[in-house]
Design an enzyme around this catalytic site. Structure first.
Site, short mmCIF file in Angstrom:
data_model
loop_
_atom_site.label_atom_id
_atom_site.label_comp_id
_atom_site.label_asym_id
_atom_site.label_seq_id
_atom_site.Cartn_x
_atom_site.Cartn_y
_atom_site.Cartn_z
N ALA A 71 1.90 2.10 -9.25
CA ALA A 71 2.89 1.54 -10.16
C ALA A 71 2.27 0.54 -11.13
O ALA A 71 2.76 0.38 -12.25
CB ALA A 71 4.01 0.88 -9.37
N THR A 72 1.20 -0.11 -10.72
CA THR A 72 0.53 -1.03 -11.65
C THR A 72 0.09 -0.26 -12.90
O THR A 72 0.34 -0.70 -14.03
CB THR A 72 -0.70 -1.68 -10.96
OG1 THR A 72 -0.23 -2.48 -9.88
CG2 THR A 72 -1.49 -2.54 -11.93
N GLN A 180 10.43 -0.73 -5.97
CA GLN A 180 11.06 -1.16 -4.72
C GLN A 180 12.40 -0.47 -4.46
O GLN A 180 12.85 -0.41 -3.33
CB GLN A 180 11.27 -2.69 -4.72
CG GLN A 180 9.98 -3.49 -4.75
CD GLN A 180 9.17 -3.38 -3.46
OE1 GLN A 180 9.63 -2.86 -2.45
NE2 GLN A 180 7.94 -3.86 -3.49
N SER A 200 5.82 4.12 -6.96
CA SER A 200 4.54 3.97 -6.25
C SER A 200 4.62 4.63 -4.88
O SER A 200 5.62 4.50 -4.18
CB SER A 200 4.25 2.48 -6.09
OG SER A 200 3.13 2.29 -5.25
N HIS A 202 2.86 4.05 -1.94
CA HIS A 202 2.77 3.30 -0.68
C HIS A 202 3.98 2.41 -0.40
O HIS A 202 4.04 1.76 0.64
CB HIS A 202 1.46 2.50 -0.59
CG HIS A 202 1.34 1.33 -1.52
ND1 HIS A 202 1.01 0.08 -1.09
CD2 HIS A 202 1.48 1.23 -2.85
CE1 HIS A 202 0.95 -0.75 -2.11
NE2 HIS A 202 1.23 -0.07 -3.20
N CYS A 326 -2.41 -17.23 -4.75
CA CYS A 326 -3.58 -18.06 -5.00
C CYS A 326 -4.16 -17.68 -6.34
O CYS A 326 -4.45 -16.52 -6.57
CB CYS A 326 -4.66 -17.80 -3.96
SG CYS A 326 -4.27 -18.52 -2.38
#
Ligand code: PMP
Length: 382
Positions: A71-72, A180, A200, A202, A326
């Protein structure tokens, strides 16, 4: 204690039935799906079958399926592809404030590079996009609007049908990241009027590293490819096809379309049990996002006074996630929760639980105990 995986929104386990569909392609078959000999034609037939299933999952046309590496890439193709081919009189792009990084950062990069003018559509405190907010920003100079179907962190659903209607009336393209939502609740891009939809593998118990951008005929002609080469996938995504991955995505799409209704009902009961039990065992538990309009498998919960990272490390081996990321050594609070109006402190106290096809009642009961103990321990240390 047993391991419990409650992080399906990050990546769902491969369904053994999907593995079965992929195994012969991986193990015994040879041929390039573009070759005209019988070996190649067999590969192409597997790809075509997958195209039908992926299109069926989102209500698109099989010929409109462009297979990607996830999907990215599909999101990048939609936004960058549209920006590159944009007519001069449509320089603006609108994206919601709660998009996945693959939309948000792509749009920001296009804007920073001077390719588009970007407006970010804010969300309500419940975490969804109000169609009126889209309407306010729309104009004849808007090229594309991108609003996700369901948010990965909160599970909150957007009124994408109403948004699509307004976007189309303004002559712009509507891109919807359905990563999603597809496979969890019904999604019909044709009925809703979406032009481009990302999915996507996965996230739907299929393999990782494979996904698709599904488009209308008109929308696909308005995109430039990101990857140039032999002209595969209608010229929009060159490269020999990942046939095993594509067969896996197809099988996962077929199973998800068949089972999403019964699965969502079952998983919804487990999610509600988790939330209700935590709420009754612990004080100061708050749900983030409008609980009346969200995916049945997701809950984003703030445990007031308990740092989410500390809670997570105290509840191992129950796996959940926090929305914090992060970057360059510093921890940032979830941009999604902050966009909904949560303070940084509240965002840092929030945990995402996401369930799925293989989650059991026994696991949920184990998770309830582990989470309640962890929150109490962290609060007592504060
Ligand atoms: N969009 C959304 C809403 C997601 O949740 C994700 C995965 N976290 C992606 C896009 C990216 O998907 P992929 O891993 O297939 O690149």
């Amino acid at each position: 204690m047993r391991e419990v995986y409650l992080d399906y929104n990050a990546s769902a386990p491969l369904d053994p039935r999907v593995f079965e569909a992929m195994a012969p392609v991986l193990a015994g078959e040879v041929g390039n799906a573009s070759s005209v000999h019988r070996f190649g034609r067999r590969q192409a037939a597997a790809v075509d079958e997958a195209r039908q299933h992926v299109a069926g999952l989102v209500g698109g046309r099989p010929a409109g399926v462009v297979f990607t590496a996830g999907a990215t890439e599909a999101n990048n193709l939609a936004l960058r592809g549209a920006a590159e081919a944009a007519p001069e009189d449509r320089p603006r792009m609108l994206v919601s404030a709660v998009e996945h990084a693959s939309v948000a950062r792509t749009a920001r990069w296009l804007s920073d590079s001077g390719v588009v003018k970007l407006d970010v559509i804010g969300v309500t405190p419940g975490g969804f996009v109000d169609p009126a907010a889209v309407e306010e920003l729309l104009g004849p100079d808007v090229l594309l609007v991108s609003v996700m179907a369901a948010n990965s962190e909160t599970g909150v659903l957007n009124p994408v049908g109403e948004i699509a209607e307004r976007v189309r009336a303004a002559g712009a393209m509507f891109h919807c990241d359905a990563t999603q939502m597809a496979g969890r609740t019904p999604f019909d891009m044709a009925a809703m009027g979406a032009d481009l939809v990302s999915v996507s593998g996965h996230k739907i118990c299929g393999p990782g590293g494979v996904g698709a951008l599904v488009g209308t005929r008109h929308a696909l002609t308005r995109l430039s490819p990101l990857i140039h080469g032999g002209g595969h996938e209608r010229g929009l995504r060159s490269g020999s096809l990942n046939v095993a991955g594509i067969a896996g995505l197809g099988a996962a799409s077929r199973i998800a379309a068949d089972e999403r209704e019964s699965e969502s009902a079952r998983v919804g009961v487990l999610r509600d049990r988790l939330v209700d039990e935590l709420d009754s065992r612990l004080a100061d538990v708050h749900q983030n996002g409008d609980a009346s309009r969200r995916l049945p498998n997701t809950a984003n919960i703030r445990f007031e006074g308990a740092d989410a990272e500390a809670v997570m490390s105290n509840m191992d081996p129950v796996a959940v996630s926090t929305g914090s990321a992060c970057s360059a050594g510093s921890i940032e609070p979830s941009g999604v929760l902050v966009a909904m109006g949560l303070s940084h402190e509240a965002a840092f106290e929030s945990v995402r639980f996401s369930l799925g096809r293989f989650t059991t009642e026994i696991e949920i009961d184990a998770a309830i105990r582990a989470v309640a103990d962890a929150v109490e321990r962290v609060r007592s240390m504060a």
